[in-house]
Scaffold this active site. Structure first.
Site, PDB file in Angstrom:
ATOM      1  N   HIS A 124       3.081   3.571 -12.103  1.00  0.00           N
ATOM      2  CA  HIS A 124       3.151   2.290 -12.807  1.00  0.00           C
ATOM      3  C   HIS A 124       3.927   2.529 -14.116  1.00  0.00           C
ATOM      4  CE1 HIS A 124       1.547  -0.997 -15.358  1.00  0.00           C
ATOM      5  NE2 HIS A 124       1.229  -1.615 -14.236  1.00  0.00           N
ATOM      6  N   ASP A 201      -4.135   8.802 -13.922  1.00  0.00           N
ATOM      7  CA  ASP A 201      -4.193   7.365 -14.174  1.00  0.00           C
ATOM      8  C   ASP A 201      -5.040   6.745 -13.063  1.00  0.00           C
ATOM      9  OD1 ASP A 201      -3.836   4.659 -14.291  1.00  0.00           O
ATOM     10  OD2 ASP A 201      -1.653   4.693 -14.109  1.00  0.00           O
ATOM     11  N   GLN A 204      -6.217   2.085 -10.666  1.00  0.00           N
ATOM     12  CA  GLN A 204      -6.400   1.462  -9.350  1.00  0.00           C
ATOM     13  C   GLN A 204      -7.448   2.200  -8.514  1.00  0.00           C
ATOM     14  OE1 GLN A 204      -5.224  -1.357  -8.386  1.00  0.00           O
ATOM     15  NE2 GLN A 204      -3.646  -1.721  -9.940  1.00  0.00           N
ATOM     16  N   LYS A 227      -9.689  -4.361 -14.165  1.00  0.00           N
ATOM     17  CA  LYS A 227      -9.462  -4.187 -12.729  1.00  0.00           C
ATOM     18  C   LYS A 227     -10.759  -3.821 -12.007  1.00  0.00           C
ATOM     19  CE  LYS A 227      -4.708  -2.671 -13.485  1.00  0.00           C
ATOM     20  NZ  LYS A 227      -3.853  -3.786 -13.059  1.00  0.00           N
ATOM     21  N   CYS A 365       5.355  -3.820 -11.746  1.00  0.00           N
ATOM     22  CA  CYS A 365       5.473  -2.803 -12.810  1.00  0.00           C
ATOM     23  C   CYS A 365       5.720  -1.424 -12.217  1.00  0.00           C
ATOM     24  CB  CYS A 365       4.243  -2.777 -13.711  1.00  0.00           C
ATOM     25  SG  CYS A 365       4.034  -4.266 -14.673  1.00  0.00           S
TER      26      CYS A 365
END
Ligand SMILES: Cc1ncc(COP(=O)(O)O)c(C=O)c1O
Lengths: 407, 148
Positions: A124, A201, A204, A227, A365
């Site tokens: 991302h 990261d 998600q 999220k 993104c």
């Protein structure tokens, strides 16, 4: 199949019960942001109705209550990712701010010209741009692990990409554009064998699976609350305590200091050292409530329901002529990027919306991923555990209507 | 769904599938790049101006049906017009997309573009080529514009 009763679950999400353009809302844009259960909304409003005060300061009752709620939420986040200590949990605005914090406070002081930062082609923009800024500031170089046609990382050259110049490996746990789950644990092990620190990261990943930072053995793990059913504007950084201790503060201000004089300022201990200024107190409380909610539903149940939806949606889309799924990794979260032949994704988005089906269209993104496939954009349906099989059918129906319109 | 039919009329679909003047002009003396980063629409508008007359106008690029059809219709409408006439047409198109009163004589076939007024998120797609041609007319060197 999962053990969840979707109809009961959906009662917890008031926003889902509305019509859009005369059709029931079918919310399939969960990778952009998730909806919030009543339990989270209530926790935030209860705080403002009963407990609102600034934290870590006043001796008065409200301030104590607010502080207790805030710190209790930190404890939940610690447990949620299985960190060792509350000191390892820093609240940030989200994944983006957490990555910037690590880039500037952890990596920058060690960087010299021609050192390397290793990311992947699947990232991302939030896990690309902070590193590019850092490269501009220091003359370091950005290296990129390539990807394959299926949307997986191409790790054939990974070993040689980890060099003595590599100062960090920053890698996404789950791709937001394609849903690919990356083998972050094995990659971390390889990086560590060469003493290279690792940032994951997890923006998600945390909404969909159990994350254990000790098992992953990563040095930093970042994610966003919004999220995972919490409010926007709140997220967290997990960092190993010894590393965080050795790092200079990211921002200066109130709360991050022990004492200030014009001659010398002494920084506060962890985690306060990295939380300058009045934080997003209600957001933190909302994040804690979201974690409670996920525990109550059961993270395994969440994962099972989403996997079920992914399987049936993938099977149904694959059976449609003229529709191609972009990103067919073996290990995927419940994200389906797709193209309808002859129809631009932006048109797809509008036509779906007319039928109440909310999806994301665009580059997500992740422009390098789009460039890899030589497409300007995709349409992306992303599922949460509150989505139903009927909603998968609504998605399929919307695809067919789009094809009819463009026939 | 009726608004959809209004937006994706036959004319739009036709111009999307078979865009007119979809080519480079080798001897273009004005040119501009248009870019809508949100949805990835990208186009180049080529102009051959003779004094204040638009001798030839064309475009190349890729994007959604609305942006492609709008660009195609635009090239048809502007060819042979003066810059002032082009400006007047542009103003009419803009009005039609925002639901204002328009002059049907000036607007002509371009009226099909007014379907976007029910879709605020799509107005930018329809206006991209028009903004780009505007930039091309105003500038005598290669220029890039972005709708964001
Ligand atoms: C994989 C990934 N990383 C980072 C981010 C950035 O999150 P935020 O905008 O909440 O900081 C996102 C959000 O889309 C994401 O999907």
């Amino acid at each position: 199949m999962s053990n969840l009763n979707i109809n009961t679950i959906r009662v917890d999400f008031p926003i889902l019960h509305q019509e859009i353009n005369g059709y029931p809302l079918v919310y399939l844009d969960n990778a952009a942001t998730s909806q919030k259960p009543r339990q989270v909304i209530d926790a935030v409003s209860h705080y403002y109705l009963h407990d609102n005060a600034n934290i870590h300061r006043g001796v008065h009752k409200l301030s104590q209550r607010a502080t207790d709620l805030y710190e209790a939420a930190r404890g939940k986040v610690r447990q949620f990712v299985n960190a060792n200590s509350d000191k390892e949990i820093i609240f940030t605005r989200g994944a983006t701010e957490a990555i910037n914090l690590v880039a500037q406070s952890f990596v920058r002081p060690k960087l010299q010209a021609n050192d390397e930062i290793l990311i992947s082609h699947l990232e991302h923009h939030a896990n690309i741009v902070p590193w590019q800024i850092l490269c501009e500031q220091t003359g370091a170089k950005l290296k990129v692990i390539p990807m394959t046609q299926t949307g997986e990382l191409d790790l054939t050259q990974f070993d040689t990409m980890l060099t003595e110049r590599t100062k960090i490996l920053a890698i996404g746990h789950v791709s937001n554009a394609l849903g690919t789950i990356n083998p972050v644990k094995a990659m971390t092990e390889k990086a560590h064998a060469k003493n290279i620190p690792v940032l994951i990261d997890g923006a998600q990943a945390v909404p969909h699976m159990t994350v254990d930072v000790q098992d992953l053995n990563c040095d930093f793990y970042v994610f966003s609350g919004h999220k995972m059913f919490a409010p926007t504007g709140i997220g967290a950084l997990y960092g190993r305590e010894d590393l965080l201790n050795a790092m200079p503060p990211y921002q200066g201000g109130g709360d991050m200091i022990l004492s200030v004089s014009f001659e010398k300022t002494i920084y506060n201990e962890l985690p306060a050292k990295f939380e300058a200024g009045t934080p997003n107190i209600s957001g933190v409380i909302g994040l804690g409530a979201a974690i409670d909610y996920m525990w109550q539903v059961g993270i395994d149940n969440i994962a099972a329901q989403e996997h079920h939806l992914l399987e049936i949606a993938t099977r149904k889309i694959e059976s449609l002529p003229g529709v191609n799924i972009i990103g067919t990794a073996a290990e995927k979260a419940a994200v389906i990027s797709f193209m309808i032949e002859g129809v631009h994704p932006h048109d797809v988005g509008t036509i779906f919306d007319q039928q109440g089906v909310a999806i994301r269209t665009g580059h997500h993104c992740a422009q390098p991923v789009m460039e890899f496939y030589d497409i300007p954009a995709t349409a992306r349906a992303s599922f949460a555990f509150y989505n139903s099989e009927e909603e998968v059918d609504a998605l399929i129906n919307a695809i067919q209507k789009t094809q009819e319109l463009f026939a | 769904m009726s608004d959809l039919r209004e937006l994706y009329q036959q004319v739009i679909m036709d111009h999307n599938k078979r865009p007119r003047n979809f080519r480079e002009i080798e001897k273009a003396n004005h040119l501009a790049h248009g870019n809508n980063p949100l949805c990835g629409d990208k186009l180049v508008v080529y102009l051959k101006l003779d004094g204040d007359k638009i001798d030839d106008v064309s475009f190349k690029g890729s994007g959604c049906a609305i942006s492609m059809a709008s660009a195609s219709l635009m090239t048809e409408a502007l060819k042979g017009k003066t810059i002032d006439e082009a400006q007047a047409i542009y103003e009419q198109v803009h009005k039609s997309m925002t639901g204002e009163e328009t002059d049907r004589n000036l607007l002509g076939k371009l009226e099909v573009l007014s379907g976007v007024k029910e879709f605020p998120a799509r107005v930018k797609c329809a206006t991209l080529s028009w903004h780009t041609v505007h930039a091309a007319i105003d500038s005598d060197h290669d220029i890039s514009i972005s709708t964001e």
